[in-house]
Scaffold this active site. Structure first.
Site, PDB file in Angstrom:
ATOM      1  CD  GLU A 112      -7.914  -3.447  -6.458  1.00 35.91           C
ATOM      2  OE1 GLU A 112      -6.640  -2.971  -6.155  1.00 35.91           O
ATOM      3  OE2 GLU A 112      -8.756  -3.447  -5.767  1.00 35.91           O
TER       4      GLU A 112
ATOM      5  CD  GLN B  31       1.357 -10.508  -7.027  1.00 32.94           C
ATOM      6  OE1 GLN B  31       1.528  -9.506  -7.850  1.00 32.94           O
ATOM      7  NE2 GLN B  31       0.848 -10.564  -5.845  1.00 32.94           N
TER       8      GLN B  31
ATOM      9  CD  GLU C 213       0.809  -1.567   0.044  1.00 29.60           C
ATOM     10  OE1 GLU C 213       1.108  -1.723   1.271  1.00 29.60           O
ATOM     11  OE2 GLU C 213       0.601  -2.577  -0.754  1.00 29.60           O
TER      12      GLU C 213
ATOM     13  CG  ASP D 181       2.630  -4.834   1.661  1.00 25.72           C
ATOM     14  OD1 ASP D 181       2.103  -3.837   2.407  1.00 25.72           O
ATOM     15  OD2 ASP D 181       2.595  -5.046   0.403  1.00 25.72           O
TER      16      ASP D 181
ATOM     17  CE  LYS E 155       2.922  -7.837  -4.244  1.00 27.19           C
ATOM     18  NZ  LYS E 155       1.883  -6.953  -4.239  1.00 27.19           N
TER      19      LYS E 155
ATOM     20  CD  GLU F 261      -0.052  -4.281  -4.637  1.00 30.78           C
ATOM     21  OE1 GLU F 261       0.588  -4.326  -3.365  1.00 30.78           O
ATOM     22  OE2 GLU F 261      -0.708  -5.305  -4.999  1.00 30.78           O
TER      23      GLU F 261
ATOM     24  CG  HIS G 225      -6.271  -4.778  -2.789  1.00 28.71           C
ATOM     25  ND1 HIS G 225      -6.058  -4.371  -4.296  1.00 28.71           N
ATOM     26  CD2 HIS G 225      -5.296  -5.517  -2.372  1.00 28.71           C
ATOM     27  CE1 HIS G 225      -4.815  -5.223  -4.506  1.00 28.71           C
ATOM     28  NE2 HIS G 225      -4.312  -5.725  -3.311  1.00 28.71           N
TER      29      HIS G 225
ATOM     30  CB  THR H 112       8.985  -1.142  -1.122  1.00 30.50           C
ATOM     31  OG1 THR H 112       8.964  -2.473  -1.483  1.00 30.50           O
ATOM     32  CG2 THR H 112       7.728  -0.637  -0.549  1.00 30.50           C
TER      33      THR H 112
HETATM   34 CA    CA Z   1       1.064  -4.671  -1.247  1.00 34.85          CA
END
Ligand code: CA
Length: 404
Positions: free
Chosen positions: A352, A232, A193, A117, A245, A191, A124, A249
């Site tokens: 964010e 994290q 992505e 990743d 993480k 996240e 970001h 995923t």
């Molecule tokens: Ca990521």
């Protein structure tokens, strides 16, 4: 009438044709499928019925053999599939092999080899820098403009869209606490992505140059890198992301071939720092992709991150990932990093969007900072296609189940 009755302008029309793996009654009877509108074509059965030389690649239960076959085969197979779903002479054979999406189960379409990743959105990275290192002189770390930062993740926990995500438990320590505590994450995040899927492998000891990107990367999909911010924050120094993480995923059930995205290729943002030669973009091969992503929380759109703003391209990420001689395997998956645009409604994480929980998101069903049990997050996207069409990317969705 458009081919095979797909409505004109459908983002999953014959100009798209993403690949997946599906089953009907028996989940162990898996077939490669190609999406056409709201149907899936049993590609292996079609290849066999038509006596195609590609039956050996398509009459499979996973995309890996097709991925390994390489770029010439990818183009040839796509050309054949396009004909099967558009040329009237094939209709009688192909139409019975189209199954409504609502009647099939979609599976993880390929066996994931290694998973990497990246962290390639400047917006970001700057936002995260401001949130976590407010006293730093520069919100970007000194290496950020010189190499695409990344880490190796856990391929065994990559799951297909629709799979529930169990809230992870682990160690977390509040800034004010003197010792860590153990328990379910209270700052579970997303996240948004884009994931790139490696097809053709490379040799150990031989870097893959920027110019060979299209020879190795088959296609892309939406990817949600679920992140437990509290786990994290406590664990990541000094070796980077780990258990915050690796619990899950999510990827789309559909892999869009790069051949379907030629109209979406764009020049990435201007480079503000000189690049070492192995990362230096050539002007004639635009490495960016114009993908318009939407993030919905319980059906309510909370953000629209523009992939066009990504500083590092997928080709640069691939070149960097192999510049030390590390080899590629068929099925390698690498994430772009959270996609965040410059504006408030374009951020690809709750971190964010709520500025680390300082602000709340107002949703029709209540306020949010981080995810609650039962919340469902769905990423969708489209890209400009040929002749004013849109190329839809398969959605990736996941619901938060309570900690076990
Ligand atoms: Ca990521």
């Amino acid at each position: 009438m458009p081919p095979f009755d797909v409505p004109e302008g459908d983002p999953f029309g014959p100009h798209n044709l993403p690949y997946g793996v599906f089953s009907r009654a028996d989940p162990s009877e898996r077939s490669i499928g190609v999406r056409l509108g709201d149907h899936v074509l049993d590609a292996g059965a079609a290849a066999q019925a038509l006596g195609s030389p590609y039956a050996d690649l398509l009459a499979r239960s996973t995309l890996n053999p097709l991925l390994a076959a390489g770029r010439t085969a990818w183009s040839d197979v796509r050309r054949a599939l396009t004909a099967w779903v558009t040329v009237p002479a094939y209709r009688e054979t192909v139409e019975p092999l189209l199954h409504p999406l609502a009647e099939v189960t979609l599976h993880l379409p390929f066996e994931v080899a290694d998973y990497v990743d990246f962290y390639s959105s400047e917006n970001h990275a700057r936002n995260v820098g401001q949130i976590f290192r407010p006293d730093a002189a520069d919100s970007l770390t000194p290496n950020w403009k010189h190499l695409p930062i990344g880490y190796h993740g856990r391929s065994g926990t990559v799951v297909v869209s629709g799979t529930d995500v169990v809230r992870p438990s682990g160690q977390r320590k509040a800034v004010s606490a003197t010792a860590p505590a153990f328990g379910p994450s209270t700052r579970l995040d997303i996240e948004a992505e884009v994931g790139f899927v490696v097809g053709a492998p490379s040799s150990l000891g031989t870097p893959v140059p920027l110019s060979s990107f299209r020879d190795h990367v088959f296609g892309l999909c939406l990817l949600n890198d679920w992140s437990a911010r509290d786990i994290q924050a406590w664990e990541y120094v000094p070796l980077g992301p780990f258990l915050g993480k690796s619990f899950a995923t999510s990827v789309s059930a559909w892999i869009t071939p790069l051949d379907a995205l030629d109209s979406a290729r764009i020049t990435p943002p201007a480079r503000t720092h000189p690049l070492l030669p192995y990362l230096h973009d050539s002007d004639d091969e635009p490495g960016g992709y114009d993908l318009r992503i939407s993030v919905a929380l319980n059906g309510h759109v909370i953000s629209e991150p523009p992939f066009s703003t990504m500083y590092w391209t997928a080709a640069q990420q691939l070149a960097h990932m192999t510049v030390n001689g590390a080899s590629l395997r068929t099925g390698d998956l690498y994430g772009s990093g959270t996609v965040s645009g410059p504006s408030e409604g374009e951020h690809g994480s709750l971190l964010e969007l709520t500025w680390n929980g300082r602000d709340t998101l107002e949703l029709p069903d209540g306020k949010r900072t981080f995810l609650e049990d039962g919340d469902e997050v769905t990423l969708t996207a489209w890209a400009p296609g040929p002749d004013g069409t849109r190329v839809g990317l398969g959605e990736v969705t996941g619901r938060i189940a309570p900690a076990s």
